[in-house]
Design a protein around this motif. Structure first.
Motif, mmCIF file in Angstrom:
data_model
loop_
_atom_site.group_PDB
_atom_site.id
_atom_site.type_symbol
_atom_site.label_atom_id
_atom_site.label_comp_id
_atom_site.label_asym_id
_atom_site.label_seq_id
_atom_site.Cartn_x
_atom_site.Cartn_y
_atom_site.Cartn_z
ATOM 1 N N ARG A 196 57.630 -3.781 31.642
ATOM 2 C CA ARG A 196 58.029 -2.365 31.599
ATOM 3 C C ARG A 196 58.743 -2.015 30.310
ATOM 4 O O ARG A 196 58.673 -0.871 29.845
ATOM 5 C CB ARG A 196 58.929 -2.027 32.788
ATOM 6 N N PHE A 229 59.016 -10.531 39.556
ATOM 7 C CA PHE A 229 59.888 -9.389 39.297
ATOM 8 C C PHE A 229 60.358 -9.403 37.842
ATOM 9 O O PHE A 229 60.372 -8.359 37.167
ATOM 10 C CB PHE A 229 61.088 -9.398 40.244
ATOM 11 N N GLY A 230 60.724 -10.593 37.347
ATOM 12 C CA GLY A 230 61.149 -10.709 35.953
ATOM 13 C C GLY A 230 60.031 -10.357 34.983
ATOM 14 O O GLY A 230 60.253 -9.691 33.972
ATOM 15 N N TYR A 274 57.455 -8.389 35.625
ATOM 16 C CA TYR A 274 57.217 -6.948 35.734
ATOM 17 C C TYR A 274 58.280 -6.169 34.943
ATOM 18 O O TYR A 274 57.956 -5.225 34.218
ATOM 19 C CB TYR A 274 57.219 -6.522 37.200
ATOM 20 N N SER A 275 59.534 -6.592 35.074
ATOM 21 C CA SER A 275 60.612 -5.911 34.339
ATOM 22 C C SER A 275 60.415 -6.039 32.834
ATOM 23 O O SER A 275 60.629 -5.083 32.084
ATOM 24 C CB SER A 275 61.968 -6.498 34.738
#
Length: 186
Positions: A68, A61-62, A64-65
């Motif tokens: 982005r 998740f980190g 991916y963030s």
């Protein structure tokens, strides 16, 4: 281990209930581990598998963030992959996970034992502190027993963990008792 930085006798006297509670909980878990060693071994292995998955998904998740917003999180993405893969292996192949944990647990007992012995020299003026030293010596002995029998050690993680928890729990209870004796002298 238990104490960091400077401490006073008042700090120990305030912590005696915590020593009793944590020591008592450690005793109960230790006796349960002794009563059901294989269950304890595989329960620990399963928990580690789920923790590895959680860490992996957190890293994913980190990554991916960060991706982005335009960063290059390849190291974080790599660690996510490794953590998720390790978690899946632990959950799919529990015997391999227990074997891996037996090696890691032996290293933990060695480090824990050494730190308890060092800690003893910081608190040796308190009644009951000898139990900290004995707990540290036992941790080092258990570590060498596990290194000697890695395959057998994998089957007895629950027993060794139970023994260590019982002695660690007793050391905290005795330290709490020492704090009680110390507060009576004040």
């Amino acid at each position: 281990m238990l104490f960091t930085g400077n401490f006073s006798k008042d700090d120990f006297a305030k912590s005696k209930k915590r020593f009793y509670w944590v020591g008592g909980i450690m005793l109960v878990i230790g006796f349960l581990s002794l009563a059901m060693p294989m269950l304890a071994s595989f329960a620990i292995e399963t928990m580690v598998g789920f923790f590895l998955l959680a860490v992996g998904f957190g890293n994913a998740f980190g990554a991916y963030s960060a991706l982005r917003i335009g960063d290059s999180p390849w190291q974080q993405a790599f660690m996510a992959f490794i953590s998720i893969a390790a978690g899946v292996i632990f959950l799919i192949h529990p015997v391999a996970g227990v074997m891996t944990l037996s090696i890691l647990l032996a290293a933990y007992f060695l480090i824990d034992g050494v730190t308890k012995i060092v800690e003893y020299f910081r608190v040796k003026s308190i009644g009951g502190s000898l139990w900290i030293m004995l707990s540290g010596i036992l941790g080092i002995i258990l570590a060498f027993m596990m290194w000697q029998n890695v395959f057998t050690g994998a089957a007895v993680i629950g027993i060794i963990l139970g023994i260590n928890l019982i002695f660690s729990g007793m050391s905290l209870i005795m330290l709490g008792r020492g704090c009680s004796d110390m507060s009576k002298k004040m």
